[in-house]
Scaffold this active site. Sequence first.
Site, PDB file in Angstrom:
ATOM      1  CD  GLU A 291      -3.502   5.569  14.802  1.00  0.00           C
ATOM      2  OE1 GLU A 291      -3.887   6.646  14.339  1.00  0.00           O
ATOM      3  OE2 GLU A 291      -3.307   4.393  14.135  1.00  0.00           O
TER       4      GLU A 291
ATOM      5  CG  ASP B 294      -8.065   3.192   2.048  1.00  0.00           C
ATOM      6  OD1 ASP B 294      -8.075   3.159   3.586  1.00  0.00           O
ATOM      7  OD2 ASP B 294      -7.085   3.100   1.388  1.00  0.00           O
TER       8      ASP B 294
ATOM      9  NE  ARG C 111      -1.614   6.458  12.235  1.00  0.00           N
ATOM     10  CZ  ARG C 111      -2.161   5.919  11.330  1.00  0.00           C
ATOM     11  NH1 ARG C 111      -1.527   6.098  10.038  1.00  0.00           N
ATOM     12  NH2 ARG C 111      -3.287   5.257  11.337  1.00  0.00           N
TER      13      ARG C 111
ATOM     14  NE  ARG D  39       4.932   8.980  -4.826  1.00  0.00           N
ATOM     15  CZ  ARG D  39       4.133   9.345  -3.781  1.00  0.00           C
ATOM     16  NH1 ARG D  39       5.041   9.959  -3.070  1.00  0.00           N
ATOM     17  NH2 ARG D  39       3.090   9.197  -3.679  1.00  0.00           N
TER      18      ARG D  39
ATOM     19  CE1 TYR E 165      -5.140  -2.022   6.817  1.00  0.00           C
ATOM     20  CE2 TYR E 165      -5.123  -0.981   4.822  1.00  0.00           C
ATOM     21  CZ  TYR E 165      -4.693  -1.010   6.264  1.00  0.00           C
ATOM     22  OH  TYR E 165      -3.846   0.007   6.567  1.00  0.00           O
TER      23      TYR E 165
ATOM     24  NE  ARG F  73      -3.160  -2.971  13.273  1.00  0.00           N
ATOM     25  CZ  ARG F  73      -3.364  -1.830  13.258  1.00  0.00           C
ATOM     26  NH1 ARG F  73      -3.048  -1.119  14.237  1.00  0.00           N
ATOM     27  NH2 ARG F  73      -3.758  -1.099  12.038  1.00  0.00           N
TER      28      ARG F  73
ATOM     29  NE  ARG G  31      -2.931   0.126   3.365  1.00  0.00           N
ATOM     30  CZ  ARG G  31      -3.958   0.596   3.592  1.00  0.00           C
ATOM     31  NH1 ARG G  31      -4.954   0.069   2.895  1.00  0.00           N
ATOM     32  NH2 ARG G  31      -4.097   1.793   4.244  1.00  0.00           N
TER      33      ARG G  31
HETATM   34  P1  FAD Z   1     -17.403   0.641   9.466  1.00  0.00           P
HETATM   35  O1  FAD Z   1     -17.404   2.254   9.406  1.00  0.00           O
HETATM   36  O2  FAD Z   1     -16.645  -0.109  10.416  1.00  0.00           O
HETATM   37  O3  FAD Z   1     -18.919   0.612  10.016  1.00  0.00           O
HETATM   38  C1  FAD Z   1     -19.386  -0.779  10.526  1.00  0.00           C
HETATM   39  C2  FAD Z   1     -20.617  -0.168  11.535  1.00  0.00           C
HETATM   40  O4  FAD Z   1     -21.349  -1.360  11.784  1.00  0.00           O
HETATM   41  C3  FAD Z   1     -20.139   0.530  12.805  1.00  0.00           C
HETATM   42  O5  FAD Z   1     -20.863   1.834  12.904  1.00  0.00           O
HETATM   43  C4  FAD Z   1     -20.636  -0.435  13.754  1.00  0.00           C
HETATM   44  O6  FAD Z   1     -21.067   0.345  14.988  1.00  0.00           O
HETATM   45  C5  FAD Z   1     -21.575  -1.172  13.269  1.00  0.00           C
HETATM   46  N1  FAD Z   1     -21.967  -2.420  13.730  1.00  0.00           N
HETATM   47  C6  FAD Z   1     -21.167  -3.421  14.192  1.00  0.00           C
HETATM   48  N2  FAD Z   1     -21.798  -4.487  14.536  1.00  0.00           N
HETATM   49  C7  FAD Z   1     -23.056  -4.151  14.759  1.00  0.00           C
HETATM   50  C8  FAD Z   1     -24.114  -4.806  15.335  1.00  0.00           C
HETATM   51  N3  FAD Z   1     -24.067  -5.875  16.122  1.00  0.00           N
HETATM   52  N4  FAD Z   1     -25.416  -4.029  15.441  1.00  0.00           N
HETATM   53  C9  FAD Z   1     -25.322  -2.783  14.843  1.00  0.00           C
HETATM   54  N5  FAD Z   1     -24.434  -2.481  14.602  1.00  0.00           N
HETATM   55  C10 FAD Z   1     -23.363  -2.920  14.320  1.00  0.00           C
HETATM   56  N6  FAD Z   1     -10.115   4.779   5.089  1.00  0.00           N
HETATM   57  C11 FAD Z   1      -9.809   5.827   4.056  1.00  0.00           C
HETATM   58  O7  FAD Z   1      -9.991   5.739   3.061  1.00  0.00           O
HETATM   59  N7  FAD Z   1      -8.734   6.722   4.487  1.00  0.00           N
HETATM   60  C12 FAD Z   1      -8.124   6.788   6.123  1.00  0.00           C
HETATM   61  O8  FAD Z   1      -7.424   7.469   6.141  1.00  0.00           O
HETATM   62  C13 FAD Z   1      -8.679   5.472   6.703  1.00  0.00           C
HETATM   63  N8  FAD Z   1      -8.151   5.655   7.992  1.00  0.00           N
HETATM   64  C14 FAD Z   1      -8.620   4.692   8.814  1.00  0.00           C
HETATM   65  C15 FAD Z   1      -8.063   4.893  10.082  1.00  0.00           C
HETATM   66  C16 FAD Z   1      -8.592   3.891  11.018  1.00  0.00           C
HETATM   67  C17 FAD Z   1      -8.246   3.875  12.577  1.00  0.00           C
HETATM   68  C18 FAD Z   1      -9.899   2.912  10.699  1.00  0.00           C
HETATM   69  C19 FAD Z   1     -10.038   1.961  11.835  1.00  0.00           C
HETATM   70  C20 FAD Z   1     -10.139   3.145   9.335  1.00  0.00           C
HETATM   71  C21 FAD Z   1      -9.679   3.970   8.407  1.00  0.00           C
HETATM   72  N9  FAD Z   1     -10.143   4.000   7.254  1.00  0.00           N
HETATM   73  C22 FAD Z   1      -9.665   4.883   6.284  1.00  0.00           C
HETATM   74  C23 FAD Z   1     -11.034   3.064   6.592  1.00  0.00           C
HETATM   75  C24 FAD Z   1     -12.504   3.373   6.774  1.00  0.00           C
HETATM   76  O9  FAD Z   1     -12.774   3.554   8.091  1.00  0.00           O
HETATM   77  C25 FAD Z   1     -13.513   2.294   6.145  1.00  0.00           C
HETATM   78  O10 FAD Z   1     -13.173   2.136   4.982  1.00  0.00           O
HETATM   79  C26 FAD Z   1     -14.688   2.570   6.476  1.00  0.00           C
HETATM   80  O11 FAD Z   1     -15.173   2.836   7.886  1.00  0.00           O
HETATM   81  C27 FAD Z   1     -15.736   1.191   6.012  1.00  0.00           C
HETATM   82  O12 FAD Z   1     -16.852   1.352   6.205  1.00  0.00           O
HETATM   83  P2  FAD Z   1     -17.615   0.231   6.683  1.00  0.00           P
HETATM   84  O13 FAD Z   1     -19.170   0.665   6.569  1.00  0.00           O
HETATM   85  O14 FAD Z   1     -17.649  -0.973   6.038  1.00  0.00           O
HETATM   86  O15 FAD Z   1     -17.306   0.106   8.281  1.00  0.00           O
HETATM   87  N1  UDP Z   2       4.225   1.478   7.619  1.00  0.00           N
HETATM   88  C1  UDP Z   2       5.590   1.668   8.325  1.00  0.00           C
HETATM   89  N2  UDP Z   2       5.955   2.864   8.635  1.00  0.00           N
HETATM   90  C2  UDP Z   2       5.433   3.831   8.452  1.00  0.00           C
HETATM   91  C3  UDP Z   2       3.918   3.923   7.765  1.00  0.00           C
HETATM   92  C4  UDP Z   2       3.597   2.683   7.492  1.00  0.00           C
HETATM   93  O1  UDP Z   2       5.990   0.339   8.410  1.00  0.00           O
HETATM   94  O2  UDP Z   2       5.795   4.760   8.845  1.00  0.00           O
HETATM   95  C5  UDP Z   2       3.772   0.089   7.136  1.00  0.00           C
HETATM   96  C6  UDP Z   2       2.748  -0.394   8.313  1.00  0.00           C
HETATM   97  O3  UDP Z   2       3.014  -1.727   8.185  1.00  0.00           O
HETATM   98  C7  UDP Z   2       1.337  -0.080   7.944  1.00  0.00           C
HETATM   99  C8  UDP Z   2       1.383  -0.097   6.588  1.00  0.00           C
HETATM  100  O4  UDP Z   2       2.775   0.356   6.149  1.00  0.00           O
HETATM  101  O5  UDP Z   2       0.476  -1.037   8.595  1.00  0.00           O
HETATM  102  C9  UDP Z   2       0.414   0.698   5.815  1.00  0.00           C
HETATM  103  O6  UDP Z   2       0.302   1.906   6.125  1.00  0.00           O
HETATM  104  P1  UDP Z   2      -0.876   3.185   6.238  1.00  0.00           P
HETATM  105  O7  UDP Z   2      -0.533   4.292   6.782  1.00  0.00           O
HETATM  106  O8  UDP Z   2      -1.522   2.939   4.871  1.00  0.00           O
HETATM  107  O9  UDP Z   2      -1.852   2.573   7.339  1.00  0.00           O
HETATM  108  P2  UDP Z   2      -3.160   2.775   7.903  1.00  0.00           P
HETATM  109  O10 UDP Z   2      -3.152   4.423   8.007  1.00  0.00           O
HETATM  110  O11 UDP Z   2      -4.057   2.479   7.094  1.00  0.00           O
HETATM  111  O12 UDP Z   2      -3.089   2.212   9.357  1.00  0.00           O
END
Ligand code: FAD
Ligand code: UDP
Length: 395
Positions: free
Chosen positions: A312, A362, A289, A179, A360, A258, A175
Amino acid sequence: MNTDLVVVGSGLFGLTVAERAARELGLKVTMIDRRPHLGGNAYSENEERTGIEVHRYGAHLFHTSNERVWEYVNRFTQFTNYVHRVYTRHQGEVYPMPINLGTINQFFRAAYSPGEARELIREQAGELAGTDPQNLNDKGIQLIGRPLYEAFIKHYTGKQWQTDPKDLPASIISRLPVRYTYDNRYFNDTHEGLPVDGYTAWLERMADHPNIDVRLETDFFDDSQEFSKDNVVGQVPVVYTGPVDRYFDYAEGDLSWRTIDLEEEVLDIEDFQGTSVMNYPDEDVPFTRIHEFRHFHPERDYTRDATVIMREFSRFAEKGDEPYYPVNTSEDREKLLAYRDLANGESSVLFGGRLGTYKYLDMHMAIGSALSMVDNKIAPHFTSGAPLTSGGVDA
Ligand code: FAD
Ligand code: UDP
């Protein structure tokens, strides 16, 4: 039951399905979520004292190269011209991330040209030349050589996943771009930005339709509520976006996830780190981070008296924790296959999203996959009576 479709989970997957089903197909949709707000992990709110928008479940950056998804999300929000850049602090020095020519030259105290840098990395990755690594450790070394891997990836990944990088799939590291130019944009996508008036305004607009009934603090597995699993499965079609193992009561064992602990702090200074995200790849620092939220919106007139930061910490999810990232070891993949078989046998229930497919995803991928589910499964069912068997988990 006065509804055509039950959507479990109001994250971007559930919201997209609900919005399309209501607006495009004219269905009555009930969307439940066990949290007190909609939007899933993309939810954000303004920190009380400073008014700074904080992404409650960790920083979310929107980016996509999928034109259909970009056109779709722009129906609900405009995006700023924010471009994500990350820095990383290794042994008292700050480097640009992802690894680019700037990182390489700073690390080796050199002024290599792109060709010289490539040659150097080729030598340093020589131990894995000609192989096709399947695990993160070997893939990382092959991509950037051992010295850079050990400085910037090895311990960061160890902290983030708490799994030996040899047991993690190579795809996680793929991912991150590498560069041989000074371009330090974090993402390669065509479109990138943050919602102009915040994530929650965007997410709420998606659900704002008379045919969508949102019920918060409503758990699918709570039999005392009307739209529980026992009450709806077999009665009304369901799109389930919660954890797939939970749906089947962990019959095939627990999938490993996780979770992250987010420690928020309001500091009485204007600027803590001068950028939105600083990574900490060293072993002796317990967090991975620090986010500083004001930097996501330089265009906003935020207070200069205070700033909000968030550290985090990553760890394995126990039961009761929020499952954020699928760990995806080989054992997990075996269990997932068993869950997919069970999902195939579940008629009128479709599994989607990050938790429902144990993938995983986005945001743009969750939206894209939800749009495909509507096209390929939900619309054919409601318009021409095609059976609503998922063909299993949306794979
Ligand atoms: P979720 O957003 O997890 O929604 C699932 C929902 O189901 C939740 O609201 C939960 O409460 C509900 N649920 C679960 N079980 C039940 C139940 N039994 N009854 C009722 N409701 C329930 N994506 C990006 O594009 N860019 C980013 O920078 C990025 N950063 C992220 C950082 C973190 C820490 C995390 C965890 C994710 C990140 N993502 C990012 C991914 C992004 O959050 C997901 O792509 C997106 O949330 C996916 O949507 P989803 O609907 O699949 O899941
Ligand atoms: N990663 C790393 N060092 C960094 C940033 C990312 O080793 O400084 C690795 C790490 O394994 C991470 C993966 O690259 O899980 C993807 O990074 P990204 O920032 O996309 O993770 P996210 O923001 O989704 O947690």
